[in-house]
Design a protein around this motif. Structure first.
Motif, PDB file in Angstrom:
ATOM      1  N   GLY A  11      40.424  93.178  61.293  1.00 42.37           N
ATOM      2  CA  GLY A  11      39.681  94.349  60.837  1.00 42.37           C
ATOM      3  C   GLY A  11      40.206  95.622  61.438  1.00 42.37           C
ATOM      4  O   GLY A  11      39.450  96.402  62.012  1.00 42.37           O
ATOM      5  N   ILE A  12      41.516  95.846  61.292  1.00 46.28           N
ATOM      6  CA  ILE A  12      42.089  97.083  61.848  1.00 46.28           C
ATOM      7  C   ILE A  12      41.650  98.263  60.990  1.00 46.28           C
ATOM      8  O   ILE A  12      41.772  98.219  59.766  1.00 46.28           O
ATOM      9  CB  ILE A  12      43.629  96.997  61.869  1.00 46.28           C
ATOM     10  CG1 ILE A  12      44.038  95.781  62.697  1.00 46.28           C
ATOM     11  CG2 ILE A  12      44.241  98.265  62.435  1.00 46.28           C
ATOM     12  CD1 ILE A  12      45.490  95.446  62.570  1.00 46.28           C
ATOM     13  N   PRO A  13      41.090  99.281  61.616  1.00 47.71           N
ATOM     14  CA  PRO A  13      40.577 100.392  60.804  1.00 47.71           C
ATOM     15  C   PRO A  13      41.682 101.080  60.018  1.00 47.71           C
ATOM     16  O   PRO A  13      42.858 101.045  60.383  1.00 47.71           O
ATOM     17  CB  PRO A  13      39.954 101.332  61.837  1.00 47.71           C
ATOM     18  CG  PRO A  13      40.442 100.876  63.157  1.00 47.71           C
ATOM     19  CD  PRO A  13      40.813  99.450  63.034  1.00 47.71           C
ATOM     20  N   GLU A  14      41.239 101.709  58.969  1.00 46.81           N
ATOM     21  CA  GLU A  14      42.147 102.377  58.028  1.00 46.81           C
ATOM     22  C   GLU A  14      43.048 103.416  58.713  1.00 46.81           C
ATOM     23  O   GLU A  14      44.178 103.618  58.317  1.00 46.81           O
ATOM     24  CB  GLU A  14      41.285 103.049  56.960  1.00 46.81           C
ATOM     25  CG  GLU A  14      41.902 103.152  55.607  1.00 46.81           C
ATOM     26  CD  GLU A  14      42.063 101.808  54.888  1.00 46.81           C
ATOM     27  OE1 GLU A  14      42.582 101.845  53.787  1.00 46.81           O
ATOM     28  OE2 GLU A  14      41.702 100.744  55.425  1.00 46.81           O
ATOM     29  N   VAL A  15      42.536 104.056  59.762  1.00 44.60           N
ATOM     30  CA  VAL A  15      43.339 105.132  60.374  1.00 44.60           C
ATOM     31  C   VAL A  15      44.582 104.579  61.038  1.00 44.60           C
ATOM     32  O   VAL A  15      45.586 105.251  61.121  1.00 44.60           O
ATOM     33  CB  VAL A  15      42.580 105.931  61.442  1.00 44.60           C
ATOM     34  CG1 VAL A  15      41.399 106.401  61.077  1.00 44.60           C
ATOM     35  CG2 VAL A  15      42.258 105.223  62.597  1.00 44.60           C
ATOM     36  N   PHE A  16      44.477 103.327  61.564  1.00 41.17           N
ATOM     37  CA  PHE A  16      45.662 102.774  62.222  1.00 41.17           C
ATOM     38  C   PHE A  16      46.649 102.230  61.214  1.00 41.17           C
ATOM     39  O   PHE A  16      47.844 102.336  61.362  1.00 41.17           O
ATOM     40  CB  PHE A  16      45.260 101.652  63.174  1.00 41.17           C
ATOM     41  CG  PHE A  16      44.517 102.155  64.386  1.00 41.17           C
ATOM     42  CD1 PHE A  16      44.768 103.424  64.897  1.00 41.17           C
ATOM     43  CD2 PHE A  16      43.580 101.362  65.013  1.00 41.17           C
ATOM     44  CE1 PHE A  16      44.090 103.877  66.011  1.00 41.17           C
ATOM     45  CE2 PHE A  16      42.910 101.824  66.132  1.00 41.17           C
ATOM     46  CZ  PHE A  16      43.162 103.080  66.636  1.00 41.17           C
ATOM     47  N   MET A  17      46.077 101.543  60.224  1.00 43.03           N
ATOM     48  CA  MET A  17      46.990 100.832  59.341  1.00 43.03           C
ATOM     49  C   MET A  17      46.359 100.771  57.967  1.00 43.03           C
ATOM     50  O   MET A  17      45.222 100.312  57.833  1.00 43.03           O
ATOM     51  CB  MET A  17      47.191  99.418  59.889  1.00 43.03           C
ATOM     52  CG  MET A  17      48.284  98.652  59.245  1.00 43.03           C
ATOM     53  SD  MET A  17      48.529  97.140  60.194  1.00 43.03           S
ATOM     54  CE  MET A  17      48.024  95.926  59.047  1.00 43.03           C
ATOM     55  N   HIS A  18      47.071 101.218  57.001  1.00 40.82           N
ATOM     56  CA  HIS A  18      46.509 101.190  55.652  1.00 40.82           C
ATOM     57  C   HIS A  18      46.386  99.747  55.174  1.00 40.82           C
ATOM     58  O   HIS A  18      47.325  98.973  55.274  1.00 40.82           O
ATOM     59  CB  HIS A  18      47.396 102.000  54.700  1.00 40.82           C
ATOM     60  CG  HIS A  18      46.803 102.118  53.340  1.00 40.82           C
ATOM     61  ND1 HIS A  18      45.624 102.828  53.111  1.00 40.82           N
ATOM     62  CD2 HIS A  18      47.175 101.596  52.158  1.00 40.82           C
ATOM     63  CE1 HIS A  18      45.329 102.727  51.837  1.00 40.82           C
ATOM     64  NE2 HIS A  18      46.249 101.980  51.234  1.00 40.82           N
ATOM     65  N   GLY A  19      45.213  99.386  54.690  1.00 41.61           N
ATOM     66  CA  GLY A  19      45.007  98.005  54.229  1.00 41.61           C
ATOM     67  C   GLY A  19      44.894  97.028  55.375  1.00 41.61           C
ATOM     68  O   GLY A  19      45.032  95.826  55.199  1.00 41.61           O
ATOM     69  N   GLY A  20      44.640  97.527  56.576  1.00 34.87           N
ATOM     70  CA  GLY A  20      44.558  96.651  57.743  1.00 34.87           C
ATOM     71  C   GLY A  20      43.256  95.909  57.836  1.00 34.87           C
ATOM     72  O   GLY A  20      43.132  94.892  58.509  1.00 34.87           O
ATOM     73  N   HIS A  21      42.237  96.425  57.170  1.00 32.56           N
ATOM     74  CA  HIS A  21      40.935  95.796  57.289  1.00 32.56           C
ATOM     75  C   HIS A  21      40.827  94.651  56.285  1.00 32.56           C
ATOM     76  O   HIS A  21      40.218  94.762  55.237  1.00 32.56           O
ATOM     77  CB  HIS A  21      39.826  96.833  57.072  1.00 32.56           C
ATOM     78  CG  HIS A  21      38.577  96.462  57.803  1.00 32.56           C
ATOM     79  ND1 HIS A  21      38.087  95.189  57.850  1.00 32.56           N
ATOM     80  CD2 HIS A  21      37.705  97.219  58.525  1.00 32.56           C
ATOM     81  CE1 HIS A  21      36.972  95.159  58.563  1.00 32.56           C
ATOM     82  NE2 HIS A  21      36.724  96.377  58.996  1.00 32.56           N
ATOM     83  N   ALA A  64      33.181 109.851  53.843  1.00 33.18           N
ATOM     84  CA  ALA A  64      34.546 109.963  54.352  1.00 33.18           C
ATOM     85  C   ALA A  64      34.524 110.711  55.676  1.00 33.18           C
ATOM     86  O   ALA A  64      33.683 111.563  55.914  1.00 33.18           O
ATOM     87  CB  ALA A  64      35.413 110.707  53.347  1.00 33.18           C
ATOM     88  N   MET A  65      35.403 110.308  56.547  1.00 38.79           N
ATOM     89  CA  MET A  65      35.475 110.951  57.839  1.00 38.79           C
ATOM     90  C   MET A  65      36.926 111.320  58.073  1.00 38.79           C
ATOM     91  O   MET A  65      37.820 110.533  57.761  1.00 38.79           O
ATOM     92  CB  MET A  65      35.002 109.977  58.917  1.00 38.79           C
ATOM     93  CG  MET A  65      34.497 110.665  60.130  1.00 38.79           C
ATOM     94  SD  MET A  65      33.785 109.587  61.376  1.00 38.79           S
ATOM     95  CE  MET A  65      34.057 107.968  60.856  1.00 38.79           C
ATOM     96  N   SER A  66      37.153 112.511  58.617  1.00 39.97           N
ATOM     97  CA  SER A  66      38.541 112.879  58.828  1.00 39.97           C
ATOM     98  C   SER A  66      39.143 112.022  59.931  1.00 39.97           C
ATOM     99  O   SER A  66      38.435 111.537  60.815  1.00 39.97           O
ATOM    100  CB  SER A  66      38.633 114.357  59.221  1.00 39.97           C
ATOM    101  OG  SER A  66      38.171 114.506  60.537  1.00 39.97           O
ATOM    102  N   HIS A  67      40.437 111.848  59.852  1.00 39.14           N
ATOM    103  CA  HIS A  67      41.097 111.015  60.862  1.00 39.14           C
ATOM    104  C   HIS A  67      40.939 111.594  62.246  1.00 39.14           C
ATOM    105  O   HIS A  67      40.766 110.858  63.218  1.00 39.14           O
ATOM    106  CB  HIS A  67      42.587 110.869  60.510  1.00 39.14           C
ATOM    107  CG  HIS A  67      42.802 109.903  59.369  1.00 39.14           C
ATOM    108  ND1 HIS A  67      44.026 109.427  59.000  1.00 39.14           N
ATOM    109  CD2 HIS A  67      41.920 109.322  58.540  1.00 39.14           C
ATOM    110  CE1 HIS A  67      43.907 108.617  57.973  1.00 39.14           C
ATOM    111  NE2 HIS A  67      42.620 108.538  57.681  1.00 39.14           N
TER     112      HIS A  67
END
Lengths: 495, 634, 110
Positions: free
Chosen positions: B477-487, B508-511
Motif C-alpha cells: 500500500g505505497i501511497p500515490e505520492v511515492f509511487m504511482h500505482g503503488g497502492h 485531493a491533497m497536494s503532494h
C-alpha cells in the motif's frame, strides 16, 4: 389410504397406549420391573410417534391422523383427536422426553415405585391428549388428566416443603382450570349446534362462536389467565420456583419440559383463533407483561443459590419471550415459538439431568457450596456447558434459531419492547456464566472432591440431547416444515 | 482452475474437524498428534485460502454467493447458509488462517508443559475459534456473520478461562463474554431492523436496496451495528474487557485479542460500508469514538507495567485508529491497518510470550531488563515490531497509519492533530516497554536469571516470519505520492468499496501537504521514541508509587470502578430487591394475602355459628323479612 | 266468606308461631309453635283451593280442584312423621340434659 382399512389412528395410539401402560404399571409391584416397564412403554410410544412423522401428509394421511367417536353427543361433544403440525411436534417432544427422563433418573429409587411410574405414565397420556384434542371438552378432560397426577407426584415424593409447594401449585392450577371451564362453557353457549344438540364443543364450532366484542374481551381473560398460570407469565409465576424445587426431579422435568408447553400450545390453539379481536386489543398489555417478566425473572435468577430454583427462574424468563412472540401475530414470531417449544423442552430437560446428577453425587444443590467440578467430572462439565450455552441461545444451538425469530417478530411489533427484552440476552449470559463458574470452575472443595464422572449410560442420554441441540441448531428446517401448516392456518384466521 | 471456489466450504470445515478430533479424542491423542492436527487443519485452510486469493488476484471473481442449505426458510424470510468470497473476505481469510497457523505452531511449544488432554483441549478451542472466525468473514448474510460473531466470543471466553481453576481468570473470561454480549444485542437489533424493513439479511440484497431505507433507518441500523463493533472490537465504552482478557495464554491473546477477533468489528463495518456512507451522522460518531478510544487507551498504556497489559491497551488504541479510518470513509486504510496490525501486534504478543516463557511466567516489566543478551531473536523481532507500530518508515505500520492520518486530515485537521498525538504516545509507550524489557540490567531474581534462555524453534520461527511480514507488509500500500500505482491493496479492494466511493467525493491533497503531514508525524514519533529509549534504558526499580495524574492513568482512569458503581452494583441491588422483597412481599405476599384474608374472614364469620338455635331461627326470619322487603318494595 | 278473613287468620297464626319459636326456650313449646305455622299454611292452601274452584278456568278441568287439598294431606302426613321424630329427639335431649331448654343444646359434640 382407504379409511375402511384403518382400525386405529396415531392420535389414539399415542394417547391410549401410555394410559394403558400407566394402568398396568400400578400392578407391577417390583421396583425394578416397573422401571423397565416404564422405559419400554416410553420407547414404544416414541416409536409410534416417530412412525407418525412418516405419515404426516394432511391430505393423503387424513384418516390416519384424525379420529372422532361419539361421546357426549347430546351435549355436542365428540371425542375428536387429530394431529396437525404443532400437535405432532409436541407429541414427538413428549414421546422423546419420557424415556429420556425415565432412563436419566433410573438410579433414583422411590417408595411405591409402581404408583410413581403409573402416575407418570398417566401424565404422559394426558399430555398426549392435550396436544391432539380437537374438541374443547376433550381438551379440558386431558388437561386435568395431565395435571392431577402431578399433585400426587409432588405431594408424595417431593422434598421437605412439598405439601406447601403442592398446595400452592394446586391452588394456582385449579383456579386457572376453573376460569378456563367457565370460559369454555360461556363460549359453548354461543356456538352453533349439531344434529343432536343446540351447541357444540368441537374446535370448529368454538372458532365460529358468535360473541359480541365486549364478551370476547372478558372471556379472553378467563382463558388467558388459565394458560398464563400454566406457562407461567409474570405475575402468575410464583408457584413455579417452589414447585420445581420441591417436586421429585423426574416430575419437574415433565413440568418444565412439556407441561409449560401446554399453556403456550393452548394459547395458539384456542385463544388466537377464538378471540382474534381481543388479542389485537390486549396485545400491548400482554407483551408488556411478558417483557417485564423476562427482565424480572432474569434479575432474580442472578440471585438464586439453589440450582433448581435457578433453572426455574431462567425458564420463566424464556417463557416470557415465547408468550410475547405469540402475541406479535407475525409469522416470524409464531414460527420462532414453534421451534422454541421443542428446543426449550430438550434444553431444560438436559439442564435438570445435570442438576440431578450433581445433587445425587454431592447431596447438595447450593451453588455456593459447590465448585471445581470441572476437574473431577470433565464429561459432565462439557455436557453442562453445551446445555448452558443452548440455554443462553448461542448460535448453532437449537435455542438460537427460536430466539432469533421470536425477537425478530417482536421487533416488527415494537422496537422498544425488543430492546428492553433484549437485555435479557445479556442477563442470561450473566446468570448462566455465574452459575457455570461457581459450580464447575475454580478449585475443587470438600464437597466436589469425591465426585466421579458420569457413566456411559448417562453420557448416552445427554449425548442424545446434545445431538438434538446441535442438529436443530444447524439445520432447523424440518421443524419449520412440520409446523408451517399450523402457523399458516392460524395466521389466515386472525389476519 | 476456477473450481477452487467449490472447495471453499473446506476452509471452515477443516478447523471444525480439527476441533472435533482434538475435542473428542483428547484423552487418546498424544501431544504431538494434537499439535499436528490443530496446526495442520489450519494450514490446509490457509493453502485453500491462498489459492482462492490467487484466483481473485487474477480477476476471477465469483459473482454470487454459494448456497449450501437453507438455515431458515419460511414464507416471510429465507436465510440461507451461504458463503461469499470477495476481495475483502479473502484478505481476512489469509490473515486468519495465515497468522492463525503461525500461532498454532507457536502454541505447540508455548504450552508444552500442559497435560496431554488439556493440550488437546487447547488446540480444540483454538481450532473452534478459527472455524467461527472463518464463518464470520465468509458468511453471505448478516445472520451467518452473527453466528461467527457470537462463536468467536464463545471461544474467547473458553480460552481466556482456559486455566479454569483460577477464579480471577474465570471472572475475566465472564466479563469478556458479557461485554461482548452487550454489543451482540446491538448487532442483533440492527439485523432485526434490516429484516423488518427489507425482509432480507443477504448482503447482496441489502446493499442493492439501500436506497429504500430512510435516513432514520440507516442511522439506527448503523449505530446499532456499531454498538456490536464496540463490544467485539473493544471501543469506548465497552473496551474494558480486552485488558482483562490477557488472563488467557499469550498465543491466545496474540490470535484472538490482537490479530483477528477484535478486528471483526472493522470487517463488519467495511463489509457494510455503503450503509455507513449513507449515514453521515453515524460516520462522524464512529470517527469520534475511534479517536477517543485511541487516545484514552494510549494514555493508559503509558503507565502500565504488565507487559501484556501494555500491549492490550496498545491494541485498543490501534483499533481506535481503524475506527477513525472507517469514520472518515477510508475503508481501505482501515483494512490495510488491520492487516499490518495483525502482523506486528501478533509479533509483539508472541515476542512477549517468548519473554514470559523465558522469565518463568513473570509479566512485570519492572522485573525484567537486559534480556537483549539472552534472547537475540526475540529481541530483534520485537524491536522490528516496535518500529512498525511506532510508524517508522519503511516498516508496515508507517504506511497504514499514514494513510489513516492523511484521510483524517482531509476531513478535519483537528482529527489529524489528535491522531498524531496518539501516534506520539504509541511510540513512547512501545519504546518504554522495549527499553525496560530488553535494555539495561536484569532486575529479576537470580533463579529467573539462571533460567533465561532463547525460546525453541517452534517459537522463534513464527516470530521471524511475522517480523518479515511486519517489515515488508506495508509495501502493498505505497501511497500515490511515492509511487504511482503503488497502492496495490486499494486497487484490489476497489470493487468492494465501489458503491461508497461513487458517493463520496475524493478529497485531493497536494503532494506538498502530504509530505509535510508525514514529516511531522514521523518526526514527532521519532522524538518520542528517542526520549523513551534514553529515559527507560537505564530504568531502576524504585519503591515510589505513582501520584497525581500518573496514578489516575495507572488506575486506568478508574473506568472499571465507575462501571462497577453505575451499572453492576445497581443491577445487583435491583436483583436483590426483587428476590428478597418484591417477590416475597409483593407477588407471594399477594397470593398468600388472599389465603390469609379468607382465613381471617372465616374466623370472623364462625362467631355467628354460636350453637344457639334461637339465634339461627331469628336470623332465618330476618333473612326472609329482608327478602320480602326487597321483593315487595324495591 | 271473603278470602281476606282466611288470609288474616292464617297470618295471625303464623305470626304467633314465629314469635313463639323466637321467644320460647322450651323445646316442646317451640315444637308446638312450628306445628302452628304448618297449620297456618294448611289453612291458606285449603282456602285458596276453594277460591280457585269457583273460577271459570278451573271448571273446564275439574281434576285441578282437589290438588291443593291433596297437598294438605301430604303435609299432614309429613308433619305427623316429623312429630314422631321430633318428639323422640326431645326425649333423648331430656335424658341427656335433664332439661328441654334449647339453649342447653349449643354444641353438637360432647
Amino acid at each position: 389410504m382407504d379409511p375402511k382399512n384403518i382400525w386405529i389412528t396415531f392420535p389414539e395410539l399415542l394417547t391410549w397406549f401410555p394410559l394403558l401402560a400407566g394402568l398396568v404399571a400400578f400392578f407391577i409391584r417390583s421396583e425394578k420391573s416397573v422401571k423397565t416397564w416404564a422405559i419400554m412403554a416410553g420407547l414404544i410410544t416414541l416409536g409410534i410417534s416417530v412412525v407418525s412423522l412418516l405419515y404426516a401428509d394432511p391430505v393423503k394421511h387424513l384418516h390416519l391422523n384424525n379420529v372422532s367417536y361419539f361421546w357426549l353427543k347430546n351435549l355436542g361433544s365428540n371425542f375428536t383427536l387429530g394431529l396437525d403440525g404443532m400437535g405432532r411436534m409436541l407429541t414427538v417432544l413428549t414421546a422423546i422426553s419420557f424415556p429420556v427422563i425415565f432412563i436419566a433418573t433410573y438410579s433414583t429409587s422411590y417408595k411405591n415405585a409402581h404408583v410413581f411410574y403409573g402416575l407418570m405414565l398417566l401424565t404422559q397420556a394426558g399430555l398426549m391428549g392435550v396436544f391432539t384434542a380437537m374438541d374443547v371438552l376433550v381438551f379440558y378432560f386431558f388437561w386435568e388428566l395431565a395435571v392431577i397426577p402431578v399433585y400426587f407426584l409432588a405431594s408424595r415424593w417431593g422434598g421437605e416443603r412439598r405439601i406447601l409447594a403442592t398446595f400452592k401449585f394446586f391452588v394456582y392450577t385449579f383456579a386457572g382450570s376453573l376460569l378456563m371451564l367457565v370460559g369454555i362453557i360461556y363460549v359453548y353457549m354461543h356456538t352453533p349446534g349439531t344434529d343432536f344438540s343446540s351447541h357444540s364443543f368441537s374446535m370448529n364450532a368454538m372458532y365460529s362462536a358468535l360473541l359480541s366484542p365486549t364478551e370476547k374481551n372478558w372471556v379472553f381473560w378467563l382463558f388467558f389467565i388459565a394458560f398464563a398460570i400454566k406457562m407461567p407469565v409474570f405475575p402468575f409465576h410464583s408457584w413455579q420456583p417452589d414447585t420445581y424445587e420441591q417436586a421429585p426431579t423426574a416430575t419437574t422435568m415433565v413440568l418444565s419440559g412439556i407441561m409449560v408447553k401446554m399453556g403456550i400450545f393452548a394459547v395458539i390453539r384456542w385463544i388466537l383463533p377464538i378471540f382474534p379481536e381481543a388479542v389485537l386489543q390486549f396485545d400491548n398489555i400482554i407483551i408488556g407483561l411478558s417483557v417485564v417478566g423476562m427482565i424480572y425473572a432474569s434479575l432474580i435468577a442472578i440471585k438464586q443459590d439453589d440450582l433448581k430454583r435457578f433453572v426455574a427462574w431462567s425458564s420463566i424468563a424464556h417463557i416470557g419471550l415465547m408468550c410475547a412472540a405469540i402475541f406479535t401475530r407475525s409469522e416470524m414470531g409464531l414460527q420462532g415459538v414453534m421451534i422454541q417449544m421443542f428446543s426449550h423442552g430438550i434444553n431444560i430437560i438436559g439442564m435438570w439431568i445435570v442438576v440431578d446428577l450433581i445433587e445425587k453425587q454431592t447431596g447438595t444443590r447450593k451453588i455456593s457450596e459447590l465448585g471445581g467440578i470441572a476437574h473431577k467430572a470433565p464429561a459432565l462439565t462439557i455436557f453442562l456447558v453445551v446445555i448452558a450455552l443452548a440455554n443462553i441461545a448461542l448460535p448453532l444451538t437449537n435455542a438460537f434459531v427460536g430466539e432469533f425469530m421470536m425477537f425478530s417478530g417482536l421487533f416488527g411489533f415494537n422496537k422498544i419492547y425488543t430492546a428492553v427484552a433484549g437485555l435479557s440476552i445479556i442477563l442470561a449470559a450473566v446468570y448462566t456464566l455465574n452459575m457455570v463458574q461457581k459450580v464447575f470452575y475454580g478449585e475443587t472443595n470438600a464437597i466436589s472432591a469425591g465426585m466421579q464422572d458420569i457413566s456411559l449410560g448417562q453420557k448416552l442420554v445427554l449425548g442424545v440431547l446434545v445431538v438434538f441441540i446441535f442438529g436443530f441448531g444447524v439445520y432447523p428446517q424440518p421443524l419449520f416444515d412440520l409446523t408451517k401448516d399450523t402457523v399458516a392456518a392460524i395466521l389466515t384466521r386472525i389476519n | 482452475m476456477s473450481n477452487i471456489f467449490q472447495l471453499i466450504w473446506l476452509i471452515p470445515l477443516l478447523p471444525l474437524l480439527g476441533f472435533l478430533i482434538n475435542g473428542l479424542g483428547r484423552k487418546q491423542l498424544s501431544k504431538t498428534m494434537a499439535g499436528i492436527i490443530g496446526s495442520g487443519t489450519v494450514f490446509l485452510s490457509f493453502v485453500i485460502s491462498l489459492l482462492v486469493f490467487l484466483q481473485l488476484v487474477n480477476g476471477n471473481i465469483p459473482k454470487e454467493a454459494i448456497h449450501y442449505f437453507d438455515f431458515i426458510n419460511i414464507t416471510a424470510i429465507r436465510i440461507g447458509f451461504d458463503f461469499q468470497i470477495d476481495q475483502l473476505s479473502s484478505i481476512f481469510l489469509l490473515i486468519i488462517t495465515g497468522v492463525g497457523f503461525l500461532i498454532h505452531v507457536y502454541s505447540t511449544a508455548y504450552i508444552h508443559d500442559e497435560e496431554p488432554k488439556d493440550y488437546a483441549k487447547y488446540f480444540a478451542f483454538l481450532n473452534l475459534f478459527v472455524f467461527s472466525m472463518l464463518l464470520l468473514v465468509m458468511g453471505a448474510n448478516f445472520v451467518i456473520m452473527f453466528i461467527g460473531w457470537e462463536g468467536v466470543g464463545l471461544c474467547s471466553y473458553l480460552l481466556i478461562g482456559y486455566w479454569f481453576k483460577n477464579t480471577n481468570y474465570n471472572i475475566a473470561a465472564k466479563k469478556a463474554f458479557i461485554m461482548n454480549r452487550i454489543g451482540d444485542l446491538g448487532f442483533l437489533l440492527a439485523v432485526f431492523w434490516l429484516i423488518s424493513k427489507l425482509g432480507t439479511a443477504d448482503y447482496h440484497e441489502v446493499f442493492a436496496n439501500v436506497s429504500k431505507l430512510s435516513v432514520t433507518d440507516l442511522t439506527g441500523i448503523t449505530l446499532l451495528l456499531f454498538i456490536g463493533a464496540m463490544g467485539k472490537s473493544a471501543q469506548i465504552p465497552l473496551y474494558t474487557w480486552l485488558p482483562d482478557a490477557m488472563a488467557g495464554p499469550t498465543p491466545v491473546s496474540a490470535l484472538i485479542h490482537a490479530a483477528t477477533m477484535v478486528t471483526a468489528g472493522i470487517y463488519m463495518i467495511a463489509r457494510s460500508n455503503i450503509l455507513y456512507t449513507m449515514a453521515p451522522v453515524t460516520q462522524g460518531f464512529v470517527a469520534i469514538v475511534g479517536l477517543a478510544t485511541a487516545l484514552l487507551a494510549a494514555t493508559i498504556a503509558l503507565k502500565q507495567n504488565d507487559i501484556k497489559k501494555v500491549l492490550a491497551y496498545s491494541t485498543v488504541s490501534q483499533l481506535g485508529y481503524m475506527f477513525l479510518a472507517l469514520g472518515v470513509g477510508a475503508y481501505t486504510g482501515a483494512v490495510f491497518h488491520v492487516m499490518t496490525h495483525a502482523f506486528f501486534k501478533a509479533l509483539l504478543f508472541l515476542g512477549a510470550g517468548s519473554v514470559i516463557h523465558a522469565m518463568s511466567g513473570e509479566q512485570d516489566i519492572r522485573n525484567m531488563g537486559g534480556l537483549k543478551k539472552y534472547m537475540s531473536i526475540t529481541h530483534i523481532t520485537f524491536l522490528l515490531a516496535c518500529l512498525a507500530i511506532a510508524g517508522m518508515p519503511p516498516f508496515s505500520g508507517f504506511f497504514s497509519k499514514d494513510e489513516i492520518l492523511a484521510a483524517a486530515y482531509t476531513r478535519s485537521p483537528l482529527l489529524w492533530g489528535a491522531g498524531v498525538a496518539g501516534a506520539i504516545m504509541t511510540a513512547f509507550y512501545m519504546f518504554r516497554l522495549y527499553a525496560m524489557t530488553f535494555l539495561g540490567k536484569f532486575r529479576g531474581t537470580e533463579l529467573q536469571q539462571h533460567h533465561l534462555h532463547e525460546s525453541p524453534k517452534a517459537i522463534t520461527i513464527p516470530l521471524i516470519i511475522l517480523a518479515i511480514l511486519s517489515v515488508v507488509g506495508g509495501l502493498v500500500g505505497i501511497p500515490e505520492v511515492f509511487m504511482h500505482g503503488g497502492h496495490k491493496l486499494e486497487a484490489f479492494l476497489a470493487p468492494v468499496f465501489a458503491q461508497s466511493n461513487a458517493i463520496t467525493a475524493k478529497h485531493a491533497m497536494s503532494h506538498a501537504t502530504e509530505y509535510m503531514l508525514m514529516g511531522i508525524s514521523v518526526a514527532a514519533a521519532l522524538a518520542a521514541l528517542v526520549f523513551a529509549w534514553t529515559k527507560f534504558s537505564k530504568y531502576q526499580k524504585t519503591e515510589s508509587t505513582e501520584s497525581g495524574f500518573g496514578k489516575i492513568l495507572a488506575n486506568k482512569w478508574y473506568v472499571d470502578e465507575l462501571y462497577d458503581t453505575i451499572i453492576v452494583k445497581p443491577v445487583q441491588l435491583l436483583a436483590t430487591y426483587f428476590n428478597n422483597v418484591f417477590e416475597k412481599k409483593g407477588i407471594d405476599g399477594f397470593v398468600n394475602g388472599v389465603g390469609k384474608a379468607v382465613n381471617y374472614g372465616s374466623r370472623q364469620i364462625r362467631l355467628l355459628q354460636s350453637g344457639q338455635v334461637g339465634l339461627y331461627v331469628l336470623m332465618m326470619v330476618l333473612g326472609i323479612l329482608i327478602f320480602f322487603i326487597v321483593q315487595l318494595f324495591l | 266468606m271473603e278470602i281476606q278473613w282466611y288470609i288474616g287468620l292464617a297470618a295471625a297464626l303464623f305470626c304467633i308461631g314465629i314469635v313463639g319459636v323466637l321467644t320460647r326456650r322450651n323445646s316442646i313449646i317451640i315444637f308446638m309453635c312450628i306445628e302452628l305455622m304448618f297449620n297456618a299454611v294448611n289453612l291458606l292452601l285449603v282456602a285458596f283451593s276453594k277460591m280457585h274452584a269457583a273460577s271459570a278456568a278451573v271448571q273446564s278441568n275439574p281434576s285441578v280442584v282437589s290438588d291443593a287439598q291433596i297437598f294438605v294431606f301430604f303435609i299432614m302426613v309429613v308433619a305427623a312423621a316429623e312429630v314422631s321424630v321430633g318428639l323422640a329427639i326431645i326425649v333423648m335431649l331430656y335424658r341427656n340434659t335433664h332439661s328441654v331448654d334449647v339453649n342447653f343444646l349449643n354444641r353438637l359434640k360432647n
